[in-house]
Motif scaffolding. Structure first.
Motif, PDB file in Angstrom:
ATOM      1  N   GLY A 133     -12.606 -20.501 -15.206  1.00 31.05           N
ATOM      2  CA  GLY A 133     -12.363 -19.071 -15.379  1.00 31.05           C
ATOM      3  C   GLY A 133     -12.381 -18.594 -16.825  1.00 31.05           C
ATOM      4  N   LYS A 134     -12.736 -19.483 -17.754  1.00 32.57           N
ATOM      5  CA  LYS A 134     -12.783 -19.108 -19.171  1.00 32.57           C
ATOM      6  C   LYS A 134     -14.208 -19.239 -19.701  1.00 32.57           C
ATOM      7  CE  LYS A 134      -8.171 -19.221 -19.645  1.00 32.57           C
ATOM      8  NZ  LYS A 134      -7.326 -18.114 -20.054  1.00 32.57           N
ATOM      9  N   THR A 135     -14.532 -18.423 -20.687  1.00 32.32           N
ATOM     10  CA  THR A 135     -15.840 -18.514 -21.328  1.00 32.32           C
ATOM     11  C   THR A 135     -15.671 -18.809 -22.807  1.00 32.32           C
ATOM     12  OG1 THR A 135     -16.872 -17.043 -19.722  1.00 32.32           O
ATOM     13  CG2 THR A 135     -17.981 -17.266 -21.849  1.00 32.32           C
ATOM     14  N   ILE A 136     -16.342 -19.871 -23.217  1.00 33.88           N
ATOM     15  CA  ILE A 136     -16.313 -20.305 -24.620  1.00 33.88           C
ATOM     16  C   ILE A 136     -17.720 -20.137 -25.182  1.00 33.88           C
ATOM     17  CG2 ILE A 136     -15.936 -22.291 -26.160  1.00 33.88           C
ATOM     18  CD1 ILE A 136     -14.387 -22.564 -22.819  1.00 33.88           C
ATOM     19  N   TYR A 137     -17.825 -19.512 -26.340  1.00 34.26           N
ATOM     20  CA  TYR A 137     -19.117 -19.373 -27.013  1.00 34.26           C
ATOM     21  C   TYR A 137     -19.104 -20.222 -28.275  1.00 34.26           C
ATOM     22  CZ  TYR A 137     -22.809 -17.134 -29.865  1.00 34.26           C
ATOM     23  OH  TYR A 137     -23.903 -16.896 -30.664  1.00 34.26           O
ATOM     24  N   HIS A 138     -19.994 -21.220 -28.324  1.00 34.82           N
ATOM     25  CA  HIS A 138     -20.187 -22.016 -29.544  1.00 34.82           C
ATOM     26  C   HIS A 138     -21.504 -21.537 -30.141  1.00 34.82           C
ATOM     27  CE1 HIS A 138     -21.149 -25.429 -32.139  1.00 34.82           C
ATOM     28  NE2 HIS A 138     -19.967 -25.953 -31.940  1.00 34.82           N
ATOM     29  N   ALA A 139     -21.453 -20.935 -31.318  1.00 31.79           N
ATOM     30  CA  ALA A 139     -22.640 -20.267 -31.870  1.00 31.79           C
ATOM     31  C   ALA A 139     -23.662 -21.231 -32.448  1.00 31.79           C
ATOM     32  CB  ALA A 139     -22.210 -19.258 -32.935  1.00 31.79           C
ATOM     33  N   GLY A 140     -23.322 -22.526 -32.576  1.00 36.47           N
ATOM     34  CA  GLY A 140     -24.212 -23.447 -33.280  1.00 36.47           C
ATOM     35  C   GLY A 140     -24.259 -23.071 -34.748  1.00 36.47           C
ATOM     36  N   ASP A 141     -25.355 -23.417 -35.406  1.00 35.03           N
ATOM     37  CA  ASP A 141     -25.578 -22.944 -36.777  1.00 35.03           C
ATOM     38  C   ASP A 141     -26.453 -21.707 -36.663  1.00 35.03           C
ATOM     39  OD1 ASP A 141     -24.252 -25.067 -37.915  1.00 35.03           O
ATOM     40  OD2 ASP A 141     -26.005 -25.904 -38.958  1.00 35.03           O
ATOM     41  N   THR A 142     -26.012 -20.614 -37.232  1.00 36.38           N
ATOM     42  CA  THR A 142     -26.843 -19.407 -37.153  1.00 36.38           C
ATOM     43  C   THR A 142     -26.459 -18.405 -38.219  1.00 36.38           C
ATOM     44  OG1 THR A 142     -27.672 -17.649 -35.669  1.00 36.38           O
ATOM     45  CG2 THR A 142     -25.330 -18.222 -35.468  1.00 36.38           C
ATOM     46  N   GLY A 143     -27.422 -17.551 -38.531  1.00 36.71           N
ATOM     47  CA  GLY A 143     -27.118 -16.334 -39.253  1.00 36.71           C
ATOM     48  C   GLY A 143     -26.625 -15.302 -38.255  1.00 36.71           C
ATOM     49  N   LEU A 144     -26.106 -14.200 -38.802  1.00 32.03           N
ATOM     50  CA  LEU A 144     -25.672 -13.087 -37.957  1.00 32.03           C
ATOM     51  C   LEU A 144     -26.888 -12.483 -37.271  1.00 32.03           C
ATOM     52  CD1 LEU A 144     -23.355 -11.048 -37.229  1.00 32.03           C
ATOM     53  CD2 LEU A 144     -24.098  -9.747 -39.242  1.00 32.03           C
ATOM     54  N   PHE A 145     -26.760 -12.123 -35.996  1.00 31.75           N
ATOM     55  CA  PHE A 145     -27.853 -11.416 -35.332  1.00 31.75           C
ATOM     56  C   PHE A 145     -27.296 -10.340 -34.401  1.00 31.75           C
ATOM     57  CE2 PHE A 145     -27.129 -15.453 -33.105  1.00 31.75           C
ATOM     58  CZ  PHE A 145     -26.976 -15.066 -31.778  1.00 31.75           C
ATOM     59  N   MET A 146     -28.108  -9.300 -34.291  1.00 35.25           N
ATOM     60  CA  MET A 146     -27.693  -8.103 -33.558  1.00 35.25           C
ATOM     61  C   MET A 146     -27.430  -8.396 -32.079  1.00 35.25           C
ATOM     62  SD  MET A 146     -27.239  -5.064 -34.652  1.00 35.25           S
ATOM     63  CE  MET A 146     -26.655  -3.618 -33.800  1.00 35.25           C
ATOM     64  N   ASP A 147     -28.150  -9.373 -31.514  1.00 38.74           N
ATOM     65  CA  ASP A 147     -27.973  -9.694 -30.092  1.00 38.74           C
ATOM     66  C   ASP A 147     -26.583 -10.248 -29.784  1.00 38.74           C
ATOM     67  OD1 ASP A 147     -30.556  -8.880 -29.834  1.00 38.74           O
ATOM     68  OD2 ASP A 147     -31.267 -10.669 -28.805  1.00 38.74           O
ATOM     69  N   MET A 148     -25.809 -10.573 -30.816  1.00 38.68           N
ATOM     70  CA  MET A 148     -24.413 -10.953 -30.554  1.00 38.68           C
ATOM     71  C   MET A 148     -23.685  -9.804 -29.853  1.00 38.68           C
ATOM     72  SD  MET A 148     -23.247 -13.077 -33.889  1.00 38.68           S
ATOM     73  CE  MET A 148     -23.863 -14.728 -34.217  1.00 38.68           C
ATOM     74  N   GLN A 149     -24.108  -8.572 -30.138  1.00 37.66           N
ATOM     75  CA  GLN A 149     -23.533  -7.415 -29.435  1.00 37.66           C
ATOM     76  C   GLN A 149     -23.791  -7.520 -27.942  1.00 37.66           C
ATOM     77  OE1 GLN A 149     -24.961  -3.630 -30.851  1.00 37.66           O
ATOM     78  NE2 GLN A 149     -23.184  -3.353 -32.165  1.00 37.66           N
ATOM     79  N   LEU A 150     -25.021  -7.912 -27.603  1.00 36.37           N
ATOM     80  CA  LEU A 150     -25.424  -8.056 -26.202  1.00 36.37           C
ATOM     81  C   LEU A 150     -24.644  -9.197 -25.540  1.00 36.37           C
ATOM     82  CD1 LEU A 150     -27.506  -6.970 -24.128  1.00 36.37           C
ATOM     83  CD2 LEU A 150     -29.102  -8.683 -25.011  1.00 36.37           C
ATOM     84  N   ILE A 151     -24.503 -10.304 -26.268  1.00 28.38           N
ATOM     85  CA  ILE A 151     -23.733 -11.442 -25.744  1.00 28.38           C
ATOM     86  C   ILE A 151     -22.295 -10.991 -25.463  1.00 28.38           C
ATOM     87  CG2 ILE A 151     -22.809 -13.738 -26.305  1.00 28.38           C
ATOM     88  CD1 ILE A 151     -25.408 -14.214 -27.945  1.00 28.38           C
ATOM     89  N   GLY A 152     -21.761 -10.170 -26.361  1.00 29.99           N
ATOM     90  CA  GLY A 152     -20.399  -9.653 -26.176  1.00 29.99           C
ATOM     91  C   GLY A 152     -20.294  -8.657 -25.037  1.00 29.99           C
ATOM     92  N   GLN A 153     -21.359  -7.872 -24.833  1.00 25.41           N
ATOM     93  CA  GLN A 153     -21.355  -6.894 -23.728  1.00 25.41           C
ATOM     94  C   GLN A 153     -21.435  -7.586 -22.376  1.00 25.41           C
ATOM     95  OE1 GLN A 153     -24.671  -4.196 -24.281  1.00 25.41           O
ATOM     96  NE2 GLN A 153     -23.782  -3.359 -26.158  1.00 25.41           N
ATOM     97  N   MET A 154     -22.220  -8.663 -22.298  1.00 26.94           N
ATOM     98  CA  MET A 154     -22.517  -9.285 -21.006  1.00 26.94           C
ATOM     99  C   MET A 154     -21.556 -10.402 -20.624  1.00 26.94           C
ATOM    100  SD  MET A 154     -26.675  -9.288 -21.090  1.00 26.94           S
ATOM    101  CE  MET A 154     -26.816  -9.862 -19.410  1.00 26.94           C
TER     102      MET A 154
END
Ligand code: NI
Ligand code: MN
Length: 227
Positions: A133-154
């Motif tokens: 029932g929990k969701t964990i996001y491990h971003a790996g190595d990355t620069g900032l990207f706008m689609d993080m907004q989409l990941i947060g929305q969905m």
């Protein structure tokens, strides 16, 4: 759910039924709190082909009879080395015995350095892990990207694991913006202070990112966060 920080980008997630190890860089890591021989796990997630993320994955997978979960290129590489592996790719999700893993984009490299040069190991990824029932996001190595907004929305992200070390990945200010985009309940910094060139202050990140309303947990190496 118990998440233990094993330094750099390496975490052990214990779900109650399974043990998931992420980016097991332990040998040659000056900050590693455990030896690779001491780690027990059922699955190993690898975000990209750099040595500080593949780390001891193959040896740990073989010793534990654990399954590597990664992009197609890394999974194929690990299975050629004798490890069990499940290949996926960006945008794809799969149901495992512990829950679901979906691969996300990450803006970075993924070449694996060998004696003969760089081995192509596909595109770098991040992970959305949904279990218990929990969701964990491990971003790996990355620069900032706008689609993080989409990941947060969905996704309703309970815990976001974000690199803050700068130079190779997001630095503190970009990682704080990532928290704003992702809207996690809790954010935990990673990929800092392992080497001099990524000497970022996690408490400065905590100050800046908590302005978004998220709770920031700086988890000390070897310590666990339960949620
Ligand atoms: Ni990297
Ligand atoms: Mn790295």
């Amino acid at each position: 759910m118990k998440l233990t920080y094993l330094s750099h980008s390496c975490f052990l997630l214990e779900t109650g039924t399974h043990r998931l190890l992420i980016d097991p860089f332990l040998s040659g890591n000056p900050k590693a709190p455990v030896k690779p021989e001491a780690v027990k796990c059922d699955f190993i997630l690898i975000s990209h082909g750099h040595g500080d993320h593949v780390g001891d994955a193959v040896a740990i997978a073989k010793r534990n009879n654990a399954t590597v979960i990664s992009n197609y290129e890394i999974a194929t590489y690990c299975s050629k080395q004798g490890a069990k592996a499940h290949a996926m790719h960006i945008g794809g999700g799969h149901d495992f015995p512990f829950g679901r893993v979906k691969l996300t984009i990450a803006h970075h490299g993924s070449g694996y350095q060998t004696e003969d040069g760089f081995l192509y190991l596909g595109n770098p990824v991040g992970f959305l892990i949904t279990t218990g029932g929990k969701t964990i996001y491990h971003a790996g190595d990355t620069g900032l990207f706008m689609d993080m907004q989409l990941i947060g929305q969905m996704n309703r992200i309970d815990v976001a694991l974000l690199p803050i070390g700068d130079n190779f990945t997001m630095g503190i200010d970009d990682a704080a913006k990532a928290v704003e985009f992702l809207k996690p309940q809790v954010a935990i910094p990673m990929h800092y202070k392992t080497f001099d060139v990524i000497d970022a202050d996690p408490h400065e990140f905590a100050r800046k990112a908590s302005a978004t309303g998220a709770r920031i947990e700086v988890v000390d190496i070897g310590k666990s966060f339960e949620f």
